[in-house]
Design an enzyme around this catalytic site. Structure first.
Site, mmCIF file in Angstrom:
data_model
loop_
_atom_site.group_PDB
_atom_site.id
_atom_site.type_symbol
_atom_site.label_atom_id
_atom_site.label_comp_id
_atom_site.label_asym_id
_atom_site.label_seq_id
_atom_site.Cartn_x
_atom_site.Cartn_y
_atom_site.Cartn_z
ATOM 1 N N TYR A 135 0.728 -1.084 0.208
ATOM 2 C CA TYR A 135 0.321 -0.290 -0.338
ATOM 3 C C TYR A 135 0.576 1.698 0.339
ATOM 4 O O TYR A 135 0.846 2.117 -0.919
ATOM 5 C CB TYR A 135 -0.771 -0.015 1.136
ATOM 6 C CG TYR A 135 -1.494 1.018 1.752
ATOM 7 C CD1 TYR A 135 -2.828 1.902 0.533
ATOM 8 C CD2 TYR A 135 -1.326 1.756 3.034
ATOM 9 C CE1 TYR A 135 -2.853 3.386 1.110
ATOM 10 C CE2 TYR A 135 -2.206 2.789 2.963
ATOM 11 C CZ TYR A 135 -2.957 3.588 2.611
ATOM 12 O OH TYR A 135 -3.533 4.605 2.447
ATOM 13 N N ASN A 161 -1.816 7.194 11.249
ATOM 14 C CA ASN A 161 -2.519 6.163 11.220
ATOM 15 C C ASN A 161 -2.748 6.839 9.908
ATOM 16 O O ASN A 161 -3.450 7.926 9.076
ATOM 17 C CB ASN A 161 -3.652 6.517 11.465
ATOM 18 C CG ASN A 161 -3.698 5.800 13.111
ATOM 19 O OD1 ASN A 161 -3.170 6.167 13.735
ATOM 20 N ND2 ASN A 161 -5.086 4.973 13.146
ATOM 21 N N HIS A 201 -8.038 -1.686 8.849
ATOM 22 C CA HIS A 201 -8.210 -0.627 9.258
ATOM 23 C C HIS A 201 -9.224 0.413 9.021
ATOM 24 O O HIS A 201 -10.452 0.061 8.118
ATOM 25 C CB HIS A 201 -7.041 0.115 8.137
ATOM 26 C CG HIS A 201 -5.579 -0.629 8.674
ATOM 27 N ND1 HIS A 201 -4.960 -0.990 7.958
ATOM 28 C CD2 HIS A 201 -4.942 -0.564 9.471
ATOM 29 C CE1 HIS A 201 -3.537 -1.005 8.129
ATOM 30 N NE2 HIS A 201 -3.626 -0.560 9.447
ATOM 31 N N ARG A 217 -10.448 -3.059 21.549
ATOM 32 C CA ARG A 217 -10.072 -3.787 20.949
ATOM 33 C C ARG A 217 -8.792 -3.941 21.954
ATOM 34 O O ARG A 217 -8.382 -2.687 22.030
ATOM 35 C CB ARG A 217 -9.597 -2.788 19.332
ATOM 36 C CG ARG A 217 -8.739 -4.630 18.516
ATOM 37 C CD ARG A 217 -8.639 -4.061 17.025
ATOM 38 N NE ARG A 217 -8.000 -2.680 16.902
ATOM 39 C CZ ARG A 217 -8.087 -2.031 15.799
ATOM 40 N NH1 ARG A 217 -8.040 -2.417 14.544
ATOM 41 N NH2 ARG A 217 -6.863 -1.449 16.046
ATOM 42 N N LYS A 266 9.906 -3.194 15.478
ATOM 43 C CA LYS A 266 9.996 -1.837 14.473
ATOM 44 C C LYS A 266 10.997 -1.334 15.536
ATOM 45 O O LYS A 266 12.571 -0.630 15.113
ATOM 46 C CB LYS A 266 8.992 -0.858 14.518
ATOM 47 C CG LYS A 266 7.784 -1.506 13.091
ATOM 48 C CD LYS A 266 9.073 -1.052 12.110
ATOM 49 C CE LYS A 266 7.789 -1.767 10.985
ATOM 50 N NZ LYS A 266 7.856 -1.392 9.357
ATOM 51 N N TYR A 295 5.038 -6.247 17.286
ATOM 52 C CA TYR A 295 5.293 -5.172 15.596
ATOM 53 C C TYR A 295 5.751 -4.212 16.530
ATOM 54 O O TYR A 295 7.233 -3.877 15.870
ATOM 55 C CB TYR A 295 3.307 -4.955 15.319
ATOM 56 C CG TYR A 295 3.665 -4.191 14.653
ATOM 57 C CD1 TYR A 295 4.752 -3.879 12.871
ATOM 58 C CD2 TYR A 295 2.905 -2.872 14.996
ATOM 59 C CE1 TYR A 295 4.311 -3.058 12.562
ATOM 60 C CE2 TYR A 295 3.502 -1.648 13.719
ATOM 61 C CZ TYR A 295 3.687 -1.802 12.468
ATOM 62 O OH TYR A 295 4.200 -0.565 11.678
ATOM 63 N N ASN A 350 8.097 -9.488 -1.961
ATOM 64 C CA ASN A 350 8.651 -11.040 -2.310
ATOM 65 C C ASN A 350 6.338 -11.682 -2.179
ATOM 66 O O ASN A 350 6.605 -12.619 -2.604
ATOM 67 C CB ASN A 350 8.307 -11.580 -0.756
ATOM 68 C CG ASN A 350 7.758 -10.807 0.723
ATOM 69 O OD1 ASN A 350 7.003 -10.493 0.696
ATOM 70 N ND2 ASN A 350 7.957 -12.104 1.516
HETATM 71 N N1 UDP Z 1 -11.436 0.579 14.801
HETATM 72 C C1 UDP Z 1 -12.678 0.564 14.441
HETATM 73 N N2 UDP Z 1 -13.457 -0.393 14.265
HETATM 74 C C2 UDP Z 1 -12.859 -1.664 12.488
HETATM 75 C C3 UDP Z 1 -11.326 -0.479 12.347
HETATM 76 C C4 UDP Z 1 -10.602 -0.200 13.769
HETATM 77 O O1 UDP Z 1 -13.387 1.026 15.353
HETATM 78 O O2 UDP Z 1 -13.668 -2.000 12.265
HETATM 79 C C5 UDP Z 1 -10.857 1.646 15.767
HETATM 80 C C6 UDP Z 1 -9.917 1.262 15.991
HETATM 81 O O3 UDP Z 1 -10.175 0.670 17.123
HETATM 82 C C7 UDP Z 1 -8.942 2.531 16.362
HETATM 83 C C8 UDP Z 1 -8.872 3.083 15.443
HETATM 84 O O4 UDP Z 1 -10.478 2.677 14.862
HETATM 85 O O5 UDP Z 1 -9.564 2.881 17.600
HETATM 86 C C9 UDP Z 1 -7.812 3.186 14.313
HETATM 87 O O6 UDP Z 1 -7.897 1.889 14.263
HETATM 88 P P1 UDP Z 1 -6.696 0.961 12.995
HETATM 89 O O7 UDP Z 1 -6.655 -0.458 12.804
HETATM 90 O O8 UDP Z 1 -6.891 1.732 11.448
HETATM 91 O O9 UDP Z 1 -5.590 1.395 12.666
HETATM 92 P P2 UDP Z 1 -4.359 1.776 14.154
HETATM 93 O O10 UDP Z 1 -4.597 2.800 15.268
HETATM 94 O O11 UDP Z 1 -4.847 0.773 14.714
HETATM 95 O O12 UDP Z 1 -3.377 1.902 12.883
#
Ligand code: UDP
Length: 329
Positions: free
Chosen positions: A11, A171, A190, A282, A145, A141, A32
């Site tokens: 991406y 983000n 995402h 999450r 890094k 992860y 790859n």
């Molecule tokens: N998020 C959500 N529902 C989804 C995917 C993401 O509520 O289906 C929320 C997630 O909990 C975070 C924000 O959106 O607060 C951004 O999440 P993402 O996975 O895009 O990026 P991250 O911050 O994890 O790198």
């Protein structure tokens, strides 16, 4: 310059390749294709299907293509997967970068732009995050890094000519403004792609992960930076590198949007009132993360051009609506 882009079919890498080609650089991609897409690689770039573990293969490409500098995007980047499969993350992200550094060393290539992440900061107590905020990752992860940043510091100290910049992404979102490149992950996790795929009916609904956070509307706040702005920062950073440099910069827009705000924006931009569920938090999601991106602006003059979430979501919608099945469309 002759630039090698590791992960140039992914991406962010594919957007960087396009920008480099358009800026007049000669671009060689190593990927790859485990997560990337052949179709995403610019027609004027040369593609080598090769793993980062193949040190000798990388060395030959660097030597034969007379590479001047490397941009390294090739990595696994799912937090949840990194918890379940930490060895894959340390292997791909950390050991893979060491293999690339060995190949660069042998080929006499001394410039590297490295994709780091705000995940190296973990859950800081104070916002905005500055480059000196303590780095305490909270998942493999982020640690994979973080380890690379450590290796780069040490290798840079030992090898006078080596110069690197580690860019700590917040983000990354949006798609090429001209609609030629997009975002396709499998699985997609995402927020913005998930919202737009729901608007397209490719998903039944979207779940908001947590609405009881200590934020004004109860949902998490993140700093969304447009992929083209992010890639522009890579070009500026690569050109600025002088022998021996060791630089670290945050890449964000310097303000946060809540999940709720992004959701409302996606409904406005698409004109579709798609279904949403409110679910539990999450695991591992900090409530609020946003950058202070002032250091790269002060030192290199880079500034994000997309500064509001609507314009970022619009470019993503432009891609998703025209490529409902991704690159296969
Ligand atoms: N998020 C959500 N529902 C989804 C995917 C993401 O509520 O289906 C929320 C997630 O909990 C975070 C924000 O959106 O607060 C951004 O999440 P993402 O996975 O895009 O990026 P991250 O911050 O994890 O790198």
């Amino acid at each position: 310059m002759n630039v090698l882009v590791a992960g140039g079919a992914g991406y962010i890498g594919s957007h960087a390749v396009k920008m480099l080609v358009e800026a007049g650089h000669r671009v060689v991609v190593v990927d790859n294709l485990c997560r990337g897409h052949r179709e995403a690689v610019h027609a004027q770039a040369v593609l080598y299907e090769m793993s980062l573990a193949d040190t000798q293969g990388l060395f030959r490409v660097l030597r034969d293509e007379k590479i001047d500098g490397v941009m390294h995007f090739a990595a696994l980047a799912y937090v949840g997967e990194s918890v379940a499969e930490p060895l894959s993350y340390y292997d791909n992200n950390t050991a893979g970068t060491i293999s690339l550094l060995r190949a660069m060393d042998e080929a006499g290539v001394h410039r590297l732009v490295f994709s780091s992440t705000c995940a190296t900061y973990g859950q800081p107590e104070r916002m905005p995050i500055v480059e000196t905020t303590p780095q305490v990752p909270i998942n493999p992860y982020g640690w994979s890094k973080w380890c690379v940043e450590r290796v780069l510091r040490d290798y840079g100290a030992a090898q006078d000519r080596f110069a690197f910049v580690a860019l700590r992404y917040f983000n990354v979102a949006g798609c090429a403004a001209d609609g030629s490149l997009g975002e396709e992950h499998d699985p997609e996790t995402h927020l913005i792609p998930v919202l737009l795929q729901t608007a397209l009916g490719r998903r039944a609904n979207v779940t908001v992960f947590g609405s009881d956070y200590p934020t004004p509307d109860g949902t998490c706040i993140r700093d969304y930076i447009h992929v083209d702005d992010l890639c522009a920062a890579h070009l500026v950073a690569m050109e600025a590198l002088g022998p021996g440099d060791a630089r670290f910069y945050n890449l964000g827009i310097g303000r946060g949007y809540s999940v709720r705000e992004v959701l409302d924006t996606a409904r406005q931009v698409t004109g579709i009132d798609f279904p949403v569920e409110y679910g539990p938090r999450r695991p591992g999601d900090p409530a609020i993360l946003y950058a202070d991106a002032g250091k790269i602006e002060r030192e290199l003059g880079w500034k994000a051009r997309y500064t509001d979430i609507r314009s970022i979501v619009e470019t993503a919608w432009n891609w998703f609506r025209n490529h409902p099945e991704g690159y296969g469309s």
